[in-house]
Scaffold this motif. Structure first.
Motif, PDB file in Angstrom:
ATOM      1  N   ALA A 237       0.822  -1.218   0.000  1.00 16.57           N
ATOM      2  CA  ALA A 237       0.000   0.000   0.000  1.00 16.57           C
ATOM      3  C   ALA A 237       0.849   1.258   0.000  1.00 16.57           C
ATOM      4  O   ALA A 237       0.484   2.281  -0.599  1.00 16.57           O
ATOM      5  CB  ALA A 237      -0.943  -0.003   1.205  1.00 16.57           C
ATOM      6  N   VAL A 238       2.012   1.193   0.647  1.00 18.25           N
ATOM      7  CA  VAL A 238       2.871   2.380   0.734  1.00 18.25           C
ATOM      8  C   VAL A 238       3.317   2.860  -0.642  1.00 18.25           C
ATOM      9  O   VAL A 238       3.442   4.073  -0.881  1.00 18.25           O
ATOM     10  CB  VAL A 238       4.091   2.082   1.634  1.00 18.25           C
ATOM     11  CG1 VAL A 238       4.963   0.971   1.039  1.00 18.25           C
ATOM     12  CG2 VAL A 238       4.921   3.338   1.862  1.00 18.25           C
ATOM     13  N   PHE A 239       3.523   1.939  -1.585  1.00 20.56           N
ATOM     14  CA  PHE A 239       3.936   2.335  -2.932  1.00 20.56           C
ATOM     15  C   PHE A 239       2.790   3.024  -3.671  1.00 20.56           C
ATOM     16  O   PHE A 239       3.012   3.981  -4.417  1.00 20.56           O
ATOM     17  CB  PHE A 239       4.421   1.115  -3.715  1.00 20.56           C
ATOM     18  CG  PHE A 239       5.624   0.457  -3.114  1.00 20.56           C
ATOM     19  CD1 PHE A 239       6.878   1.040  -3.238  1.00 20.56           C
ATOM     20  CD2 PHE A 239       5.515  -0.737  -2.413  1.00 20.56           C
ATOM     21  CE1 PHE A 239       8.004   0.438  -2.681  1.00 20.56           C
ATOM     22  CE2 PHE A 239       6.622  -1.345  -1.856  1.00 20.56           C
ATOM     23  CZ  PHE A 239       7.877  -0.747  -1.987  1.00 20.56           C
ATOM     24  N   ALA A 248       6.421  -0.721  -6.755  1.00 21.32           N
ATOM     25  CA  ALA A 248       5.503  -1.717  -6.196  1.00 21.32           C
ATOM     26  C   ALA A 248       5.668  -3.049  -6.911  1.00 21.32           C
ATOM     27  O   ALA A 248       5.708  -4.120  -6.281  1.00 21.32           O
ATOM     28  CB  ALA A 248       4.063  -1.223  -6.312  1.00 21.32           C
ATOM     29  N   LEU A 249       5.761  -3.002  -8.241  1.00 22.17           N
ATOM     30  CA  LEU A 249       5.928  -4.220  -9.019  1.00 22.17           C
ATOM     31  C   LEU A 249       7.231  -4.923  -8.661  1.00 22.17           C
ATOM     32  O   LEU A 249       7.262  -6.151  -8.490  1.00 22.17           O
ATOM     33  CB  LEU A 249       5.909  -3.880 -10.514  1.00 22.17           C
ATOM     34  CG  LEU A 249       6.140  -5.046 -11.473  1.00 22.17           C
ATOM     35  CD1 LEU A 249       5.031  -6.084 -11.325  1.00 22.17           C
ATOM     36  CD2 LEU A 249       6.221  -4.536 -12.906  1.00 22.17           C
ATOM     37  N   HIS A 255       9.961  -9.683  -3.427  1.00 28.23           N
ATOM     38  CA  HIS A 255       9.746 -10.024  -2.024  1.00 28.23           C
ATOM     39  C   HIS A 255       8.395 -10.692  -1.757  1.00 28.23           C
ATOM     40  O   HIS A 255       8.330 -11.780  -1.170  1.00 28.23           O
ATOM     41  CB  HIS A 255       9.859  -8.770  -1.150  1.00 28.23           C
ATOM     42  CG  HIS A 255       9.457  -9.005   0.277  1.00 28.23           C
ATOM     43  ND1 HIS A 255      10.228  -9.754   1.156  1.00 28.23           N
ATOM     44  CD2 HIS A 255       8.351  -8.612   0.985  1.00 28.23           C
ATOM     45  CE1 HIS A 255       9.618  -9.805   2.335  1.00 28.23           C
ATOM     46  NE2 HIS A 255       8.487  -9.124   2.253  1.00 28.23           N
ATOM     47  N   VAL A 256       7.311 -10.043  -2.187  1.00 28.78           N
ATOM     48  CA  VAL A 256       5.974 -10.522  -1.809  1.00 28.78           C
ATOM     49  C   VAL A 256       5.682 -11.903  -2.368  1.00 28.78           C
ATOM     50  O   VAL A 256       5.334 -12.828  -1.617  1.00 28.78           O
ATOM     51  CB  VAL A 256       4.893  -9.520  -2.266  1.00 28.78           C
ATOM     52  CG1 VAL A 256       3.499 -10.106  -2.066  1.00 28.78           C
ATOM     53  CG2 VAL A 256       5.030  -8.214  -1.494  1.00 28.78           C
ATOM     54  N   LYS A 278      -5.248  -5.590  -7.502  1.00 31.99           N
ATOM     55  CA  LYS A 278      -3.922  -4.962  -7.642  1.00 31.99           C
ATOM     56  C   LYS A 278      -2.813  -6.001  -7.501  1.00 31.99           C
ATOM     57  O   LYS A 278      -1.830  -5.982  -8.246  1.00 31.99           O
ATOM     58  CB  LYS A 278      -3.759  -3.847  -6.610  1.00 31.99           C
ATOM     59  CG  LYS A 278      -4.624  -2.624  -6.905  1.00 31.99           C
ATOM     60  CD  LYS A 278      -4.686  -1.677  -5.716  1.00 31.99           C
ATOM     61  CE  LYS A 278      -5.739  -0.593  -5.932  1.00 31.99           C
ATOM     62  NZ  LYS A 278      -5.916   0.270  -4.742  1.00 31.99           N
ATOM     63  N   CYS A 279      -2.973  -6.912  -6.546  1.00 31.63           N
ATOM     64  CA  CYS A 279      -1.972  -7.983  -6.397  1.00 31.63           C
ATOM     65  C   CYS A 279      -1.940  -8.873  -7.632  1.00 31.63           C
ATOM     66  O   CYS A 279      -0.860  -9.230  -8.124  1.00 31.63           O
ATOM     67  CB  CYS A 279      -2.274  -8.813  -5.152  1.00 31.63           C
ATOM     68  SG  CYS A 279      -1.837  -8.013  -3.594  1.00 31.63           S
TER      69      CYS A 279
END
Length: 460
Positions: A237-239, A248-249, A255-256, A278-279
């Motif tokens: 969300a911070v991105f 974010a990508l 990482h994610v 979004k994910c």
């Protein structure tokens, strides 16, 4: 010892072993001179009757029989009368024993809602008799277990407290649900995840000790959604807030997905929540899947403008057009299923003509997607087959197992994990059982769920 304790339990113990008691909580927890009290504190943490001591001075000890229901109070009173009684204490079974001017007594009153005994007497003999009583409890644990309310009623109360925003009460109902053998350990965890998501405790969700297993196993859709929400709000969300889609990508890719991927991002199962889309958009761009990118953009049309803009900025990070699709929807469904794209496979298969192969694909999709829509579709597809086709479809062990797992998990999900349950949805799966039984599917494992289903709507 207090790591997994509920907040109200910790608060009570701090007050009980506080300024009004010469026995200190640190001494009880650290076994420094008061370690013999620990087993009695552990009983309280389990939500079952216990007896706690309060030292007033070198000569005087008071005892409090702590309960949580009137039925427990009666059982504890009988046990105290049998083991301690008037022989070694002034205990006579009286309940009007607390001092309204004593802060500790009032803390006990508030915690137990009056389900308490208070007595004093020969300290040495009382300790001996209480330990003897606890030994009997350990040999016969049913003497101190909480009585069970109907499962449906507890679940209903649990979900009501989520809507009213009372986490303390929700935790209490969750503890009550742990006593049901029908609910396996992960079903209770599923409920806990939904509870934490309702209170937006994202870090707490991702700190669960069994998170690695939770990410790998087959989960209810509501739990998958809650996990994705937690990951998005904690890591991504911070991105979005800073307007950094490229970063974010990169964070998703580096990482994610490696940390949480498992089977979490395999299918979005028609979920249209902004965080979920979004994910999945980041996953589509990372894997260079323009057809999934375009599908997500279509689903995003119902979202608020800000969410659509961010999704489009993510989509623009992948250039290229989707490949030309096959004209035959069943062939498209087969291809998508083989590639593991069950969202697309389901969308194509439901457009195809009725056939045994279509039903097989829909069954696999329903098993993977875990959405009520896909499961209803496969049941409709099964019913329109001829009796001979139904028999042929269930002739393999794999297909029979898929049917069993699908129906069992959905019935359990509707009973345990679905806030928006409807009795008619449960009946869809229950009504299918006789047909499956005549075709060789073992339905014995469903009987207990059927029982609790009937109980649930009876108590609603």
């Amino acid at each position: 010892m207090l790591t997994d304790a509920k907040p109200e339990q910790v608060d009570f113990l701090q007050k009980f072993f506080g300024s009004g008691n010469q026995i200190l909580l640190d001494d009880v927890l650290n076994s420094s001179g008061a370690g013999h009290i620990r087993p009695w504190v552990q009983l309280l943490l389990k939500g079952v009757p216990t007896v706690l001591p309060r030292r007033m001075d070198r000569q005087t000890m008071l005892w409090y029989g702590i309960c949580f229901t009137q039925r427990q109070l009666k059982k504890l009173g009988d046990d105290l009368m049998a083991f301690v009684g008037p022989t070694y204490a002034n205990f006579k079974g009286s309940r009007d024993c607390l001092d309204p001017k004593d802060p500790l007594d009032q803390a006990v009153q508030q915690f137990t809602r009056g389900a308490v005994y208070k007595f004093t007497g020969d300290t040495g003999e009382i300790w001996k008799k209480l330990e003897m009583m606890r030994g009997v409890w350990e040999q016969c644990p049913t003497l101190v277990t909480r009585e069970k309310r109907p499962l449906g009623r507890v679940l209903r109360d649990f979900y009501v407290t989520l809507r009213t925003g009372s986490r303390v009460q929700a935790e209490g109902y969750l503890e009550e649900l742990r006593n049901y053998h029908t609910l396996e350990i992960f079903n209770v965890t599923f409920l806990k995840v939904q509870m934490l998501a309702e209170f937006r405790e994202w870090h707490e969700i991702l700190s669960l000790h069994n998170l690695p297993e939770l990410l790998q196993i087959r989960r209810p859709l509501a739990v998958t959604k809650s996990l994705i929400y937690a990951i998005y709000h904690k890591d991504l969300a911070v991105f979005e807030q800073r307007g950094l889609p490229q970063e974010a990508l990169e964070h998703f890719r580096g990482h994610v997905h490696p940390s949480y991927g498992g089977n979490l991002f395999n299918v979005h199962s028609g979920m249209r929540d902004a965080e979920v889309l979004k994910c999945f958009m980041m996953k589509a761009v990372s894997e260079e899947r323009p057809e999934q990118r375009d599908e997500i953009l279509t689903l995003a049309e119902v979202l608020p403008p800000a969410d659509k803009r961010y999704l489009k900025s993510l989509a623009q990070l992948l250039s290229g057009q989707a490949e030309t699709v096959l004209s035959d929807p069943l062939l498209r469904a087969e291809t998508a299923s083989e590639q593991g794209d069950f969202d697309l496979a389901f969308s194509c298969a439901r457009q195809a003509q009725s056939s045994k192969r279509r039903c097989q694909i829909l069954l696999r999709c329903a098993y993977e997607l875990q959405s009520l829509d896909s499961e209803k579709e496969v049941i409709k597809a099964f019913y329109v087959l001829s009796p001979e086709e139904q028999k042929q479809l269930l002739s393999t062990r794999l297909v029979r197992t898929l049917w069993e797992d699908l129906i069992y998990s959905r019935m359990l999900d509707l009973l345990v994990n679905n806030k928006q349950y409807e009795e008619e949805d449960f009946s869809i799966f229950q009504d299918l059982l006789p047909t499956l039984e005549t075709l060789g599917v073992n339905i014995s494992r469903f009987e207990e769920l059927r029982h609790y289903g009937l109980e649930r709507w009876k108590d609603t």
